[in-house]
Design a protein around this motif. Structure first.
Motif, PDB file in Angstrom:
ATOM      1  N   LEU A   1       9.437   5.380  -0.618  1.00  0.00           N
ATOM      2  CA  LEU A   1      10.038   4.605  -1.573  1.00  0.00           C
ATOM      3  C   LEU A   1      11.223   5.567  -2.068  1.00  0.00           C
ATOM      4  O   LEU A   1      11.968   4.690  -2.854  1.00  0.00           O
ATOM      5  N   CYS A   2      11.346   6.537  -2.002  1.00  0.00           N
ATOM      6  CA  CYS A   2      12.533   7.486  -2.160  1.00  0.00           C
ATOM      7  C   CYS A   2      12.560   7.385  -3.792  1.00  0.00           C
ATOM      8  O   CYS A   2      13.373   7.203  -4.322  1.00  0.00           O
ATOM      9  N   GLU A   3      11.457   7.813  -4.446  1.00  0.00           N
ATOM     10  CA  GLU A   3      11.426   7.675  -5.905  1.00  0.00           C
ATOM     11  C   GLU A   3      10.337   8.564  -6.400  1.00  0.00           C
ATOM     12  O   GLU A   3       9.203   8.792  -5.457  1.00  0.00           O
ATOM     13  N   ARG A   4      10.450   9.103  -7.428  1.00  0.00           N
ATOM     14  CA  ARG A   4       9.476   9.949  -8.180  1.00  0.00           C
ATOM     15  C   ARG A   4       9.604   9.725  -9.559  1.00  0.00           C
ATOM     16  O   ARG A   4      10.685   9.006 -10.302  1.00  0.00           O
ATOM     17  N   HIS A   5       8.426   9.846 -10.133  1.00  0.00           N
ATOM     18  CA  HIS A   5       7.959   9.583 -11.685  1.00  0.00           C
ATOM     19  C   HIS A   5       7.306  10.837 -12.437  1.00  0.00           C
ATOM     20  O   HIS A   5       6.168  11.112 -11.749  1.00  0.00           O
ATOM     21  N   ALA A   6       7.572  11.435 -13.450  1.00  0.00           N
ATOM     22  CA  ALA A   6       7.118  12.502 -14.014  1.00  0.00           C
ATOM     23  C   ALA A   6       6.644  11.989 -15.240  1.00  0.00           C
ATOM     24  O   ALA A   6       7.285  11.390 -16.044  1.00  0.00           O
TER      25      ALA A   6
ATOM     26  N   LEU B   1       3.318   2.013 -12.879  1.00  0.00           N
ATOM     27  CA  LEU B   1       4.262   2.175 -11.761  1.00  0.00           C
ATOM     28  C   LEU B   1       4.198   1.291 -10.681  1.00  0.00           C
ATOM     29  O   LEU B   1       5.045   0.701 -10.199  1.00  0.00           O
ATOM     30  N   TYR B   2       2.947   0.918 -10.269  1.00  0.00           N
ATOM     31  CA  TYR B   2       2.609   0.063  -8.922  1.00  0.00           C
ATOM     32  C   TYR B   2       1.617  -0.890  -9.323  1.00  0.00           C
ATOM     33  O   TYR B   2       0.598  -1.002  -8.439  1.00  0.00           O
ATOM     34  N   PRO B   3       1.845  -1.822 -10.359  1.00  0.00           N
ATOM     35  CA  PRO B   3       0.979  -2.724 -10.801  1.00  0.00           C
ATOM     36  C   PRO B   3       0.694  -4.071  -9.518  1.00  0.00           C
ATOM     37  O   PRO B   3      -0.429  -4.430  -9.556  1.00  0.00           O
ATOM     38  N   GLN B   4       1.937  -4.073  -8.817  1.00  0.00           N
ATOM     39  CA  GLN B   4       1.768  -5.091  -7.768  1.00  0.00           C
ATOM     40  C   GLN B   4       0.956  -4.701  -6.576  1.00  0.00           C
ATOM     41  O   GLN B   4       1.005  -5.426  -5.689  1.00  0.00           O
ATOM     42  N   ALA B   5       1.038  -3.479  -6.053  1.00  0.00           N
ATOM     43  CA  ALA B   5       0.295  -2.919  -5.131  1.00  0.00           C
ATOM     44  C   ALA B   5      -1.226  -3.461  -4.895  1.00  0.00           C
ATOM     45  O   ALA B   5      -2.018  -3.301  -5.947  1.00  0.00           O
ATOM     46  N   GLU B   6      -1.545  -3.718  -3.392  1.00  0.00           N
ATOM     47  CA  GLU B   6      -2.797  -4.166  -3.546  1.00  0.00           C
ATOM     48  C   GLU B   6      -3.736  -2.899  -3.541  1.00  0.00           C
ATOM     49  O   GLU B   6      -4.958  -2.745  -4.004  1.00  0.00           O
TER      50      GLU B   6
ATOM     51  N   ARG C   1       0.624  -1.338   0.026  1.00  0.00           N
ATOM     52  CA  ARG C   1      -0.255   0.105   0.108  1.00  0.00           C
ATOM     53  C   ARG C   1       0.971   1.288   0.061  1.00  0.00           C
ATOM     54  O   ARG C   1       1.140   1.954   1.073  1.00  0.00           O
ATOM     55  N   PRO C   2       1.435   1.608  -1.080  1.00  0.00           N
ATOM     56  CA  PRO C   2       2.533   2.404  -1.115  1.00  0.00           C
ATOM     57  C   PRO C   2       1.926   3.824  -1.109  1.00  0.00           C
ATOM     58  O   PRO C   2       0.766   4.126  -1.713  1.00  0.00           O
ATOM     59  N   VAL C   3       2.464   4.896  -0.241  1.00  0.00           N
ATOM     60  CA  VAL C   3       1.986   6.225  -0.333  1.00  0.00           C
ATOM     61  C   VAL C   3       2.523   7.097  -1.379  1.00  0.00           C
ATOM     62  O   VAL C   3       3.688   7.118  -1.679  1.00  0.00           O
ATOM     63  N   VAL C   4       1.623   7.379  -2.314  1.00  0.00           N
ATOM     64  CA  VAL C   4       1.975   8.408  -3.517  1.00  0.00           C
ATOM     65  C   VAL C   4       1.424   9.726  -3.272  1.00  0.00           C
ATOM     66  O   VAL C   4       0.062   9.719  -3.594  1.00  0.00           O
ATOM     67  N   CYS C   5       2.082  10.797  -3.558  1.00  0.00           N
ATOM     68  CA  CYS C   5       1.601  12.102  -3.713  1.00  0.00           C
ATOM     69  C   CYS C   5       1.642  12.439  -5.075  1.00  0.00           C
ATOM     70  O   CYS C   5       2.550  12.107  -5.875  1.00  0.00           O
TER      71      CYS C   5
ATOM     72  N   GLU D   1      -5.549   9.579 -17.527  1.00  0.00           N
ATOM     73  CA  GLU D   1      -4.568   8.548 -18.068  1.00  0.00           C
ATOM     74  C   GLU D   1      -3.154   8.692 -17.108  1.00  0.00           C
ATOM     75  O   GLU D   1      -2.480   7.534 -16.988  1.00  0.00           O
ATOM     76  N   THR D   2      -2.891   9.645 -16.361  1.00  0.00           N
ATOM     77  CA  THR D   2      -2.001   9.592 -15.332  1.00  0.00           C
ATOM     78  C   THR D   2      -2.328   8.702 -14.256  1.00  0.00           C
ATOM     79  O   THR D   2      -1.266   7.900 -13.655  1.00  0.00           O
ATOM     80  N   LEU D   3      -3.731   8.656 -13.779  1.00  0.00           N
ATOM     81  CA  LEU D   3      -3.990   7.592 -12.647  1.00  0.00           C
ATOM     82  C   LEU D   3      -3.750   6.249 -13.189  1.00  0.00           C
ATOM     83  O   LEU D   3      -3.341   5.364 -12.526  1.00  0.00           O
ATOM     84  N   ARG D   4      -4.022   6.006 -14.508  1.00  0.00           N
ATOM     85  CA  ARG D   4      -3.952   4.661 -15.142  1.00  0.00           C
ATOM     86  C   ARG D   4      -2.465   4.540 -15.088  1.00  0.00           C
ATOM     87  O   ARG D   4      -2.121   3.339 -14.839  1.00  0.00           O
ATOM     88  N   TRP D   5      -1.667   5.179 -15.446  1.00  0.00           N
ATOM     89  CA  TRP D   5      -0.278   5.091 -15.557  1.00  0.00           C
ATOM     90  C   TRP D   5       0.324   4.841 -14.019  1.00  0.00           C
ATOM     91  O   TRP D   5       1.108   3.941 -14.043  1.00  0.00           O
ATOM     92  N   VAL D   6       0.082   5.609 -13.157  1.00  0.00           N
ATOM     93  CA  VAL D   6       0.499   5.163 -11.616  1.00  0.00           C
ATOM     94  C   VAL D   6      -0.179   3.691 -11.236  1.00  0.00           C
ATOM     95  O   VAL D   6       0.652   3.137 -10.892  1.00  0.00           O
ATOM     96  N   SER D   7      -1.246   3.462 -11.568  1.00  0.00           N
ATOM     97  CA  SER D   7      -1.697   2.222 -11.088  1.00  0.00           C
ATOM     98  C   SER D   7      -1.282   0.758 -11.689  1.00  0.00           C
ATOM     99  O   SER D   7      -0.543  -0.042 -11.127  1.00  0.00           O
TER     100      SER D   7
END
Length: 274
Positions: A130-135, A157-162, A80-84, A148-154
């Motif tokens: 996680l000490c990472e950022r993606h632009a 970037l984090y397809p394995q996250a619950e 359950r990663p925290v993503v801002c 599209e950005t939300l789908r990209w994040v989901s």
């Protein structure tokens, strides 16, 4: 020689002794430096304005603030990663004439005229624990771009996250409704179920750590003139890779306890009746 009383001659004053310059002579006549007129730099400058965040005291503000701060106090959980998430626009500007290269003793010189090439928008997904950022760079900032950005994040970037714990501000596009504008209902529902959403309070976007992170490239890491969106993507990617390789992050120290102590003026006053 200079004539003195009754026209008699008197010698000229000699030079002041060592260490007795103009300041020493001023003191001899009884004028203290504290009695002088104030310096002009201390005068009031009414044309100057300083931008400041002045939050409104309300129960809604403190509730949203404490909710976000509680999220930031959670330990790292890869499931359950925290993503801002935040975004910022940058005008694309090209040179109208070829710049003159730097030479010994002279910096590179640009012509003051420039060519406008539209605007690029940068979406920033920042995972502090996680000490990472993606632009992600886009030519527009619409609800479809956000979806599209939300789908990209989901999915990228984090397809394995619950589930992804999402923190963002109150921009009008920041809602799961943007997914339903861009995708069929089944896909929109699937993506919406992937996020646990937390909004910063209104006029409290400073609580979104992605706002801090996106300020690094947009305000400081990019050159003053970026010609087109391809160059923007290249420069942003280089900045992202460098930050991720060095595991840079934001060390967030402000807690719920700090808010109740230091921002007590924002909390409603509760009168207890016996």
């Amino acid at each position: 020689r200079v004539h003195g009383r009754a026209g008699g001659p008197r010698p000229l004053d000699g030079p002041p002794a060592r260490g007795q310059g103009r300041r020493a002579r001023v003191r001899r006549v009884g004028v203290s430096r504290h009695d002088r007129e104030p310096s002009k730099k201390n005068e009031v400058k009414p044309w100057r304005v300083r931008e400041w965040c002045v939050p409104e005291a309300s129960c809604e503000f403190v509730a949203a603030m404490e909710d976000v701060l509680a999220v930031y106090e959670r330990p790292l959980d890869p499931a359950r990663p925290v993503v801002c998430l935040d975004e910022s626009s940058r005008q694309l500007v090209a040179h109208s004439r070829e710049p003159l290269p730097a030479r010994p003793g002279e910096p590179e010189r640009w012509d003051y005229e420039y060519v406008r090439n539209g605007v690029a928008d940068v979406f920033m997904a920042f995972a502090p624990l996680l000490c990472e950022r993606h632009a992600r760079v886009t030519p527009t900032r619409t609800r479809r771009d956000l979806a599209e950005t939300l789908r990209w994040v989901s999915d990228d970037l984090y397809p394995q996250a619950e589930r992804i714990v999402l923190v963002w501000d109150n921009l009008n596009t920041h809602s799961m409704g943007s997914l339903y504008e861009a995708f069929p209902p089944e896909e929109a529902e699937r993506l919406a179920s992937r996020f646990e959403v937390h909004h910063t309070p209104r006029h409290g976007s400073w609580l979104d750590m992605a706002e801090i992170e996106i300020g690094c490239p947009v305000r400081h890491g990019l050159p003053a003139r970026v010609a087109d969106i391809d160059e923007m993507e290249r420069l942003t990617r280089a900045w992202e890779d460098d930050r991720n390789e060095s595991a840079r992050t934001v060390s967030w120290k402000f807690t719920v306890g700090d808010a109740r102590d230091r921002l007590a003026r924002l909390y409603p006053v509760i009168e207890i009746v016996d």
